[in-house]
Design an enzyme around this catalytic site. Structure first.
Site, short mmCIF file in Angstrom:
data_model
loop_
_atom_site.label_atom_id
_atom_site.label_comp_id
_atom_site.label_asym_id
_atom_site.label_seq_id
_atom_site.Cartn_x
_atom_site.Cartn_y
_atom_site.Cartn_z
N ARG A 293 21.99 52.65 26.94
CA ARG A 293 22.39 51.69 27.96
C ARG A 293 21.24 51.45 28.95
O ARG A 293 21.05 50.35 29.45
CB ARG A 293 23.61 52.27 28.69
CG ARG A 293 24.18 51.40 29.75
CD ARG A 293 25.37 50.65 29.26
NE ARG A 293 25.87 49.80 30.31
CZ ARG A 293 26.99 49.10 30.24
NH1 ARG A 293 27.72 49.15 29.16
NH2 ARG A 293 27.37 48.33 31.23
N ASP B 217 32.73 46.49 41.48
CA ASP B 217 33.35 45.54 42.42
C ASP B 217 33.52 46.13 43.83
O ASP B 217 34.51 45.86 44.52
CB ASP B 217 34.72 45.06 41.88
CG ASP B 217 34.58 44.38 40.53
OD1 ASP B 217 33.57 43.71 40.30
OD2 ASP B 217 35.50 44.53 39.70
N ASP C 188 26.74 46.16 44.13
CA ASP C 188 26.06 47.45 44.32
C ASP C 188 26.32 48.29 43.08
O ASP C 188 26.80 47.77 42.07
CB ASP C 188 26.52 48.12 45.63
CG ASP C 188 28.00 48.46 45.63
OD1 ASP C 188 28.64 48.37 44.55
OD2 ASP C 188 28.53 48.83 46.69
N ALA C 189 26.05 49.59 43.15
CA ALA C 189 26.14 50.43 41.95
C ALA C 189 27.59 50.68 41.50
O ALA C 189 27.82 51.13 40.38
CB ALA C 189 25.42 51.74 42.19
N GLY C 190 28.56 50.38 42.35
CA GLY C 190 29.95 50.63 41.97
C GLY C 190 30.55 49.46 41.19
O GLY C 190 29.88 48.47 40.91
N HIS D 83 34.90 37.68 41.32
CA HIS D 83 35.96 38.53 40.76
C HIS D 83 37.32 37.86 40.99
O HIS D 83 37.60 37.38 42.10
CB HIS D 83 35.91 39.91 41.44
CG HIS D 83 36.95 40.84 40.90
ND1 HIS D 83 36.83 41.45 39.67
CD2 HIS D 83 38.14 41.25 41.41
CE1 HIS D 83 37.91 42.19 39.46
NE2 HIS D 83 38.71 42.09 40.49
N GLY E 113 32.47 30.38 30.76
CA GLY E 113 31.43 29.81 31.62
C GLY E 113 31.90 28.64 32.45
O GLY E 113 31.08 27.77 32.81
C1 GAR Z 1 36.32 34.57 36.19
O1 GAR Z 1 37.64 34.47 36.66
C2 GAR Z 1 35.65 35.80 36.76
O2 GAR Z 1 36.05 36.11 38.05
C3 GAR Z 1 36.12 36.86 35.80
O3 GAR Z 1 35.99 36.27 34.56
C4 GAR Z 1 36.30 34.87 34.68
C5 GAR Z 1 35.22 34.09 33.98
O4 GAR Z 1 35.60 32.76 33.82
N1 GAR Z 1 35.31 38.03 35.94
C6 GAR Z 1 35.82 39.26 35.90
O5 GAR Z 1 36.98 39.50 35.64
C7 GAR Z 1 34.81 40.34 36.18
N2 GAR Z 1 35.47 41.55 36.52
P1 GAR Z 1 34.54 31.70 33.30
O6 GAR Z 1 33.81 32.34 32.10
O7 GAR Z 1 35.36 30.52 32.88
O8 GAR Z 1 33.62 31.40 34.42
#
Ligand code: GAR
Length: 195
Positions: free
Chosen positions: A68, A146, A142-144, A110, A15
């Site tokens: 789900r 990333d 969206d639904a995909g 991402h 987080g």
């Molecule tokens: C971030 O780098 C985010 O982009 C990645 O997880 C990390 C979370 O860091 N998300 C993904 O990889 C989603 N595909 P955080 O919990 O320290 O914010």
């Protein structure tokens, strides 16, 4: 003056992106307000950070539902309970379903330059490919996986001695800044709400 943008944040882990949003939302006159933080698992530091900041939290775990689709519906219900303008997926490691996406505008952050290296291992996959420049992307969900429209991107150089962890930490430094800039910009220009 426009009222602050009402935001729900979804997390799965540390987080640190959430913390950047918490810090930016603190104080009078902030352009957005965090109404709730949700997680897909117990015991996340993200939820702890939210609780420390006095933000309501909820946990919605896939294994607690028969299907789900049931999880998706209940996640939508918990998000809708606080009536947000925007949902921010900040390190939320689940693909959102049609109930959530049908009712809410969602942005995701991402750790790679999309459309390259989508999915759960963006940093590892970019390094394995041998890229010299990578970074982070903020996009509409969206639904995909990333695949949604890109809102912003920032670049980070890969150093010779980088590990997946060291590179991810450097990406996260610029990612936090990007995410705060994006949410501020979406709070300032609400034209997307009519889309
Ligand atoms: C971030 O780098 C985010 O982009 C990645 O997880 C990390 C979370 O860091 N998300 C993904 O990889 C989603 N595909 P955080 O919990 O320290 O914010």
């Amino acid at each position: 003056m426009t009222s602050p943008l009402r935001v729900v944040v979804l997390v799965s882990g540390a987080g640190s992106n959430l913390q950047a949003l918490i810090d930016a939302a603190a104080g009078d006159g902030a352009p957005f307000r965090l109404l709730a933080v949700g997680a897909d698992r117990d015991g996340t530091l993200g939820v702890e950070r939210a609780a420390t900041a006095g933000i309501p939290t909820f946990v919605c775990r896939v294994p607690d539902y028969l299907t789900r689709a049931d999880w998706d519906l209940d996640l939508e219900r918990q998000i809708s309970a606080v009536d947000p303008d925007l949902v921010v997926s900040a390190g939320f490691m689940k693909v959102l379903g049609p109930a959530v996406l049908g009712s809410h505008r969602v942005v995701n952050t991402h750790p790679a330059l999309l459309p390259s290296f989508p999915g759960a291992h963006g940093v590892r996959d970019a390094m394995a490919h041998g890229v010299r420049v990578t970074g982070c992307t903020c996009h509409w969900v969206d639904a995909g996986v990333d695949t949604g429209p890109i809102i912003d991107q920032r670049c980070v150089r890969v150093e010779d001695d980088d590990t997946v962890e060291s590179l991810h930490e450097r990406i996260k430094v610029v990612e936090r800044e990007m995410l705060v800039d994006v949410v501020r910009a979406l709070a300032a220009d609400r034209s997307w709400q009519g889309d």
